[in-house]
Design an enzyme around this catalytic site. Structure first.
Site, PDB file in Angstrom:
ATOM      1  CB  CYS A 153       2.523   7.272   3.585  1.00 53.33           C
ATOM      2  SG  CYS A 153       2.838   6.082   4.882  1.00 53.33           S
ATOM      3  CD  GLU A 160      -2.563  -1.176   2.649  1.00 50.50           C
ATOM      4  OE1 GLU A 160      -2.576  -0.162   3.376  1.00 50.50           O
ATOM      5  OE2 GLU A 160      -3.120  -2.233   2.939  1.00 50.50           O
ATOM      6  CB  CYS A 194      -0.226   0.891   8.143  1.00 51.29           C
ATOM      7  SG  CYS A 194       0.995  -0.364   7.946  1.00 51.29           S
ATOM      8  CB  CYS A 213       5.607  -5.839   9.276  1.00 54.10           C
ATOM      9  SG  CYS A 213       6.778  -5.015  10.360  1.00 54.10           S
ATOM     10  CB  CYS A 226       0.103  -2.836  13.145  1.00 55.24           C
ATOM     11  SG  CYS A 226       0.642  -2.723  11.442  1.00 55.24           S
ATOM     12  CB  CYS A 284       2.995  -3.282  16.297  1.00 50.25           C
ATOM     13  SG  CYS A 284       4.712  -2.823  16.044  1.00 50.25           S
TER      14      CYS A 284
END
Ligand code: SF4
Length: 350
Positions: free
Chosen positions: A114, A101, A339, A121, A128, A125
């Protein structure tokens, strides 16, 4: 059916995203003159061409040699959604079947992009959506910069933040190559102060990033307390905020370079006066600012965003402690701007 000659079937290497040193390597290998690397960089990053044939100051023979093995390597976004506030979220297909994205955020006097640095990832976290996807791969400098170059609004972009999918410092080689291309005189020639790289705080790579680039640094903090931060961000177990702050304290930031701390506010979790006091204590002696971000609610998350009056009160309490604190405007909430949301939807579809 006759098979195509091997060279035609061979996947061509992408020129876009290569640094000047890498282009020098390409031209040497192909027996091209020394000055050709700079000419190619100029075509790639200044003249915005889309095919090797357009590099008209290279001889026809050199262009033919080059295009036998190389292509420019740009790819348009697959899809986009537009928010009522003009923020756009683009979806790029990378590495055959994966999605990343990119957000385009226009403001009065600037337009920020961005970008993502990884597919998924590793950092996990818990608030997220990208973290929930797990890690699927590092983006190449071609894939990082293609998000910028292939955006329809490319010419309007004034600033770039590495705050999309992934942890940029976990992909430091490709990150540094991208920053080199963006800020070198043979590349886009941007001032490094137009670029901010965000990190959860990977101590092994922060020093390298600080030494090798002059771009701004943003550290995701989210809580000043060890135990609380560990629950939100597993990275705290091995890379404590204290260690990261020590590195930052010992680095000589010049006047132009900025360090900031990102702080997502969760209702009733990290928004008390106890948090304000501890933030002021741990950041003491660091010239920095805090950006407060209201949590973008994501499906299935137990977290809630505090109301705006609580956010303002938190900001004022930090300002009263002498820490410059701003509230980042929430943009694109109606288009899954948090995100990882859009790409997760795409992943689920396929
Ligand atoms: S917040 Fe950033 S570092 Fe954490 S899981 Fe999401 S993408 Fe990774």
């Amino acid at each position: 059916m006759t098979a195509k000659p091997t060279k035609e079937r061979m996947q061509k290497e992408k020129l876009y995203g290569k640094t000047l040193n890498e282009l020098i390597g390409v031209t040497k290998r192909l027996g091209m003159p020394g000055f050709a690397a700079r000419q190619i960089a100029d075509w790639l990053y200044r003249k915005e061409i889309s095919s090797v044939e357009e590099m008209t100051n290279l001889s026809k023979m050199m262009r033919e040699k080059l295009s036998l093995e190389y292509e420019i390597g740009l790819s348009a976004p697959e899809n986009f959604s537009k928010s009522a506030d003009e923020t756009k979220k683009y979806l790029f297909k990378v590495q055959n079947d994966k999605y990343i994205e990119t957000a385009y955020i226009p403001e009065d006097d600037r337009a920020t992009i961005c970008v993502s640095s990884q597919v998924g990832c590793k950092m996990g976290c818990i608030f997220c959506m990208t973290g929930k996807q797990g890690f699927q791969g590092n983006l190449t400098s071609n894939e990082i910069l293609n998000q910028f170059r292939s955006l329809p609004e490319f010419r309007k972009i004034t600033n770039m933040v590495f705050m999309g999918m992934g942890e940029p410092l976990d992909n430091i080689t490709e990150l540094l190559k991208s920053l080199d291309i963006l800020t070198s005189e043979w590349g886009y020639g941007w001032s490094p102060t137009r670029i901010t790289v965000s990190t959860v705080g990977l101590k092994a790579s922060i020093s390298e990033f600080l030494e090798k680039s002059r771009c701004h640094l943003a550290v995701s903090l989210h809580s000043p307390f060890d135990d609380e931060r560990r629950k939100l961000m597993p990275i705290q177990r091995t890379n404590s905020v204290k260690e990261v702050l020590d590195i930052i304290r010992n680095f000589d930031f010049n006047n132009q370079r900025r360090v900031s701390f990102e702080y997502i506010l969760f209702n009733g979790l990290n928004d008390s006066t106890r948090h304000v006091k501890e933030l002021a204590r741990i950041l003491n002696g660091i010239k920095c600012r805090i950006n407060l971000i209201r949590f973008h609610p994501v499906p299935g998350s137990p977290f809630r965003s505090p109301d705006m009056s609580a956010v303002i009160a938190f900001r004022e309490a930090l300002n009263a402690k002498g820490i410059i604190t701003t509230v980042r405007a929430s943009r694109g909430e109606d288009i899954h701007a948090a995100c990882g949301l859009l790409s997760t939807l795409e992943l689920n579809k396929s």
